[in-house]
Design a protein around this motif. Structure first.
Motif, PDB file in Angstrom:
ATOM      1  N   ASP B  10       6.162  -7.780  -2.776  1.00 53.82           N
ATOM      2  CA  ASP B  10       5.377  -8.689  -1.964  1.00 53.82           C
ATOM      3  C   ASP B  10       5.983  -8.761  -0.559  1.00 53.82           C
ATOM      4  N   LYS B  11       5.276  -8.263   0.412  1.00 59.22           N
ATOM      5  CA  LYS B  11       5.672  -8.330   1.827  1.00 59.22           C
ATOM      6  C   LYS B  11       7.102  -7.831   2.052  1.00 59.22           C
ATOM      7  N   ILE B  12       7.357  -6.646   1.513  1.00 58.53           N
ATOM      8  CA  ILE B  12       8.687  -6.056   1.677  1.00 58.53           C
ATOM      9  C   ILE B  12       8.824  -5.466   3.084  1.00 58.53           C
ATOM     10  N   THR B  13       9.887  -5.911   3.777  1.00 59.10           N
ATOM     11  CA  THR B  13      10.177  -5.391   5.117  1.00 59.10           C
ATOM     12  C   THR B  13      11.600  -4.856   5.125  1.00 59.10           C
ATOM     13  N   LYS B  14      11.772  -3.731   5.759  1.00 61.30           N
ATOM     14  CA  LYS B  14      13.135  -3.202   5.908  1.00 61.30           C
ATOM     15  C   LYS B  14      13.364  -2.858   7.369  1.00 61.30           C
ATOM     16  N   VAL B  15      14.415  -3.470   7.925  1.00 58.70           N
ATOM     17  CA  VAL B  15      14.737  -3.251   9.328  1.00 58.70           C
ATOM     18  C   VAL B  15      16.113  -2.623   9.419  1.00 58.70           C
ATOM     19  N   TYR B  16      16.211  -1.552  10.163  1.00 57.29           N
ATOM     20  CA  TYR B  16      17.527  -0.956  10.414  1.00 57.29           C
ATOM     21  C   TYR B  16      17.989  -1.323  11.811  1.00 57.29           C
ATOM     22  N   ASN B  17      19.195  -1.767  11.917  1.00 57.26           N
ATOM     23  CA  ASN B  17      19.755  -2.070  13.233  1.00 57.26           C
ATOM     24  C   ASN B  17      20.415  -0.829  13.792  1.00 57.26           C
ATOM     25  N   MET B  18      19.809  -0.255  14.804  1.00 58.03           N
ATOM     26  CA  MET B  18      20.374   0.938  15.420  1.00 58.03           C
ATOM     27  C   MET B  18      20.975   0.546  16.756  1.00 58.03           C
ATOM     28  N   THR B  30       3.034  -4.629   0.423  1.00 57.81           N
ATOM     29  CA  THR B  30       2.706  -5.309  -0.819  1.00 57.81           C
ATOM     30  C   THR B  30       1.970  -4.318  -1.719  1.00 57.81           C
ATOM     31  N   MET B  31       2.466  -4.171  -2.945  1.00 60.91           N
ATOM     32  CA  MET B  31       1.802  -3.259  -3.886  1.00 60.91           C
ATOM     33  C   MET B  31       2.327  -3.543  -5.276  1.00 60.91           C
ATOM     34  N   ASP B  32       1.687  -2.965  -6.287  1.00 65.84           N
ATOM     35  CA  ASP B  32       2.304  -2.996  -7.604  1.00 65.84           C
ATOM     36  C   ASP B  32       2.050  -1.696  -8.357  1.00 65.84           C
ATOM     37  N   VAL B  33       2.880  -1.493  -9.360  1.00 67.21           N
ATOM     38  CA  VAL B  33       2.801  -0.284 -10.176  1.00 67.21           C
ATOM     39  C   VAL B  33       2.768  -0.716 -11.622  1.00 67.21           C
ATOM     40  N   LYS B  34       1.798  -0.155 -12.365  1.00 69.72           N
ATOM     41  CA  LYS B  34       1.709  -0.519 -13.785  1.00 69.72           C
ATOM     42  C   LYS B  34       2.524   0.457 -14.619  1.00 69.72           C
ATOM     43  N   ARG B  35       2.759   0.050 -15.850  1.00 71.38           N
ATOM     44  CA  ARG B  35       3.433   0.923 -16.800  1.00 71.38           C
ATOM     45  C   ARG B  35       2.647   2.211 -16.996  1.00 71.38           C
ATOM     46  N   ASN B  36       3.402   3.317 -17.141  1.00 65.73           N
ATOM     47  CA  ASN B  36       2.827   4.635 -17.386  1.00 65.73           C
ATOM     48  C   ASN B  36       1.870   5.082 -16.282  1.00 65.73           C
ATOM     49  N   GLU B  37       2.161   4.663 -15.059  1.00 67.44           N
ATOM     50  CA  GLU B  37       1.429   5.231 -13.935  1.00 67.44           C
ATOM     51  C   GLU B  37       2.132   6.496 -13.491  1.00 67.44           C
ATOM     52  N   TYR B  38       1.377   7.379 -12.843  1.00 68.32           N
ATOM     53  CA  TYR B  38       1.965   8.575 -12.232  1.00 68.32           C
ATOM     54  C   TYR B  38       1.571   8.495 -10.764  1.00 68.32           C
ATOM     55  N   ILE B 216      -0.310   7.002  -2.807  1.00 72.84           N
ATOM     56  CA  ILE B 216      -0.169   6.017  -1.730  1.00 72.84           C
ATOM     57  C   ILE B 216       0.301   6.756  -0.498  1.00 72.84           C
ATOM     58  N   LYS B 217      -0.372   6.544   0.623  1.00 72.68           N
ATOM     59  CA  LYS B 217       0.044   7.205   1.859  1.00 72.68           C
ATOM     60  C   LYS B 217       0.641   6.179   2.808  1.00 72.68           C
ATOM     61  N   LEU B 218       1.787   6.547   3.352  1.00 70.35           N
ATOM     62  CA  LEU B 218       2.485   5.662   4.288  1.00 70.35           C
ATOM     63  C   LEU B 218       2.472   6.287   5.672  1.00 70.35           C
ATOM     64  N   ARG B 219       2.441   5.411   6.673  1.00 67.21           N
ATOM     65  CA  ARG B 219       2.703   5.870   8.034  1.00 67.21           C
ATOM     66  C   ARG B 219       3.304   4.713   8.816  1.00 67.21           C
ATOM     67  N   ASP B 220       4.369   4.975   9.502  1.00 69.11           N
ATOM     68  CA  ASP B 220       5.048   3.973  10.330  1.00 69.11           C
ATOM     69  C   ASP B 220       5.330   2.681   9.562  1.00 69.11           C
ATOM     70  N   GLY B 221       5.715   2.844   8.319  1.00 67.97           N
ATOM     71  CA  GLY B 221       6.126   1.674   7.542  1.00 67.97           C
ATOM     72  C   GLY B 221       4.986   0.864   6.974  1.00 67.97           C
ATOM     73  N   LEU B 222       3.780   1.405   7.054  1.00 63.98           N
ATOM     74  CA  LEU B 222       2.635   0.677   6.517  1.00 63.98           C
ATOM     75  C   LEU B 222       1.890   1.560   5.521  1.00 63.98           C
ATOM     76  N   ILE B 223       1.266   0.908   4.514  1.00 62.88           N
ATOM     77  CA  ILE B 223       0.428   1.672   3.586  1.00 62.88           C
ATOM     78  C   ILE B 223      -0.914   1.897   4.269  1.00 62.88           C
ATOM     79  N   ILE B 224      -1.267   3.162   4.476  1.00 60.53           N
ATOM     80  CA  ILE B 224      -2.545   3.417   5.133  1.00 60.53           C
ATOM     81  C   ILE B 224      -3.603   3.880   4.141  1.00 60.53           C
TER      82      ILE B 224
END
Lengths: 417, 235
Positions: B10-18, B30-38, B216-224
């Motif tokens: 739920d609303k996972i954010t990850k920030v790296y301090n460079m 935000t996403m979820d995965v069910k049992r026995n998903e591929y 699931i496709k990601l771009r720039d830290g977002l699910i697109i």
């Protein structure tokens, strides 16, 4: 900490050390030197102690000498030099007055004398004139022959009991008894050989030759010398009583007023202890300095190698953490490794010092007899202490690298190439 | 909350301090995965897919947001707790295999069991079974440098399976393999999924992602994009 974790950490550590043998050896070099110093120092000190103990046993711990001089040299030289001599009359008076003792005998000495036998001259002996009952004290115990008798004493016979070193030097083949030796131009018949009493440190004791006091006075003259009184207390438990009696009676004989300082010294075998203590201190302080220095180098060496080792294995540590290794497992693995390195260094030191000890006691001693007090074996408790020290050093050396390694972020470490 | 979800974030954010700048690797995902998903997580490099996998695999913690694994909040767990999750509930398969080069296959595969405190006899028994299940029954005493790339990856898969994890992560598992060997590995994953395992595949290759049932496709830290793959390979 669970057993399987320790076993696993040990296995990993051993494997890592074996994979870098030469580096591991270099890392433990400092510890090898350090532990070697510790063991050698302890070995020398324990040799000193047992040599001293042996000598005391022979000389007798309950024996004291009333002298003009203080053996330990603690008093100011000027004071001592100005003390009046202890005359033969005073010595005899004291001997007669003592009740709470076993034996007391007068002793006169000449230092730095020499004996001649046929073509052999032996320098640096001490000629001691005393009465027959000196033979009843431990100092007069006889190896071969006998001590002189009361008769020989009374009639100033020219008989002599020679010290162990004198015997060995001028009679290398044995058969000393009955031989005529010359002291100060006077012929003496050897009737006894005194048991060896000294060690490397008190070997002057074995250079003493005993002749009847009257013969001594005939040879060297009665006056102008200070006599000593050898007193055997009769058991160490009576030493304090005897000392008090000797001191009190001697003060009366010397006409000392209350409050006036003693103008004589009561010397005990303990005085040697102080002498040895000085040697001990020198050995100890040199040893401890070297030891600390080499341990410092040793620790730095191990810390250094451990840092190289953990950075080299960053990826491996990352994998382990990704697979579920907890911090303490990584921590223990690294500390185990540095501890094995250090302990391994100690084991090499054990071998090295055992070799040194054995060679010294069996081989070197025939060239340098002064080292005869050293034992051919390293005492077991020293090895135990050295093992513990090496383990402690290993743990300390591993601590910082281990904390570093256990804090590696698995996600970063695992991508490290 | 959907109690059937194996993973719920739920609303996972990850920030790296460079140094001076902050880099957002993930932005309120935000996403979820069910049992026995591929599931395949796709995206170009820098999209945040590896970061997402690291957080889902408990290799890393999010800067903010909540992560429930089997209804348990793991986002705020400490290092030791995370190590235990990684050990017991997650299996990893990496692009570079990440095997211990000096240890033989059995030793490599039993490693997670060591950390789980399983007795040696049982460890070896289970390691052998796992190696047999990936077709390496005759290579058990070989060390990784003596194995081909495909064989190494099979060892890694056996290791990932050894603790019967709730889910298996595969980070570019075919990236270092030739096409044919890669295809064999992908078939192995298919079989694992068929046998009831949950698999999360991280890849930037379309051909590999097409093995998964959900992408699931990601771009720039977002699910697109988040969709069901209608034409999976090995249907």
């Amino acid at each position: 900490m669970k057993l399987f974790e320790i076993r696993e950490a040990f296995g990993q550590a051993a494997e890592s050390i074996m994979a870098n043998r030469s580096r591991s050896f270099l890392a433990s070099l400092g510890v090898i030197i350090g532990i070697t110093f510790v063991i050698l120092m302890g070995w020398v000190l324990s040799g000193l102690d047992s040599a001293m103990e042996d000598s005391f046993k022979i000389m007798g711990v309950d024996v004291m000498y009333v002298d003009k001089h203080d053996w330990a040299g603690g008093k100011s030289w000027k004071d001592v030099r100005n003390r009046p001599n202890i005359t033969l009359e005073q010595a005899n008076k004291l001997i007669k007055s003592l009740k709470d003792i076993e034996i007391a005998v007068p002793v006169a000495r000449i230092w730095g004398s020499q004996v001649k036998y046929e073509n052999t001259t032996y320098q640096g002996i001490t000629v001691q004139g005393t009465t027959y009952d000196f033979g009843l004290t431990p100092g007069g115990s006889i190896e071969y022959g006998r001590f002189f008798s009361q008769n020989e004493d009374e009639y100033a016979s020219d008989v002599i009991c020679i010290g162990w070193k004198v015997y060995q030097t001028i009679f290398p083949k044995g058969d000393a008894l009955g031989k005529q030796i010359k002291i100060n131009g006077q012929k003496f018949t050897v009737i006894g050989v005194i048991t060896q009493q000294g060690t490397t440190f008190f070997d002057f004791i074995d250079n003493i030759c005993y002749i009847p006091l009257k013969s001594f006075l005939k040879l060297y003259g009665k006056y102008n010398r200070s006599y000593s009184i050898a007193v055997k207390a009769g058991g160490i438990q009576n030493l304090d009583n005897a000392r008090a009696e000797v001191e009190g009676n001697m003060r009366i004989i010397r006409n000392l007023k209350p409050g006036q300082q003693n103008d004589f010294s009561i010397n005990e075998t303990k005085a040697f202890e102080e002498q040895v203590a000085t040697i001990r201190l020198v050995v100890w302080s040199v040893g401890i300095g070297m030891t600390l220095l080499s341990f410092l180098v040793g620790i730095i060496g191990i810390v250094n190698v451990m840092f190289v080792s953990i950075f080299e294995r960053t990826k491996e540590i990352g994998i382990r953490k990704a697979l579920g290794a907890k911090k303490r497992i990584i921590l223990m693995q690294i500390i185990m490794e540095s501890t094995i390195l250090s302990f391994f260094g100690a084991v090499i030191s054990f071998i090295l010092t055992s070799l040194i000890a054995y060679l010294t006691a069996t081989f070197v001693v025939s060239f340098v007899p002064q080292v005869s007090f050293l034992a051919p074996l390293i005492p077991f408790d020293l090895l135990l202490i050295a093992s513990i020290i090496s383990i402690v050093v290993g743990i300390f050396a591993g601590l910082i690298p281990a904390i570093r390694a256990s804090n590696f972020e698995p996600v970063i470490a695992i991508r490290y190439e | 909350m959907d109690n059937n979800a194996l993973i719920k974030i739920d609303k996972i954010t990850k920030v790296y301090n460079m140094g001076m700048t902050e880099v957002y690797a993930l932005r309120e995902i935000t996403m979820d995965v069910k049992r026995n998903e591929y599931l395949a997580i796709m995206g170009p490099s820098g999209s945040g897919k590896t970061t997402l996998m690291s957080i889902l695999g408990c290799l890393d913690s999010p800067t903010s947001g909540q992560y429930f694994l089997e209804n348990e909040e793991v986002g705020s767990m400490n290092d030791n707790q995370l190590a235990e999750i990684r050990n017991k509930r997650v299996g990893f398969v990496f692009q570079t295999f990440n095997l211990m080069p000096r240890a033989n296959c059995i030793k490599n595969v039993e490693l997670p069991l060591i950390y789980a405190g399983v007795p040696q006899e049982e460890r070896i028994e289970r390691a052998i079974k796992a190696l047999e299940s990936v077709g390496l029954g005759d290579r058990m005493h070989h060390k990784p440098p003596e194995l081909s790339g495909g064989q190494r990856q099979r060892v890694a898969i056996a290791r990932a399976l050894i603790n019967n994890p709730s889910l298996i992560f595969a980070d570019e598992p075919t990236g270092n393999l030739d096409t044919k060997t890669g295809e064999e590995i992908m078939h192995l994953f298919y079989e694992l999924w068929k046998n009831g395992n949950t698999i999360i595949l991280v890849t930037h290759e379309e051909d590999i992602a097409r093995h998964a049932r959900r992408i699931i496709k990601l771009r720039d830290g977002l699910i697109i994009d988040d969709y069901i793959n209608q034409n999976p390979i090995y249907a």
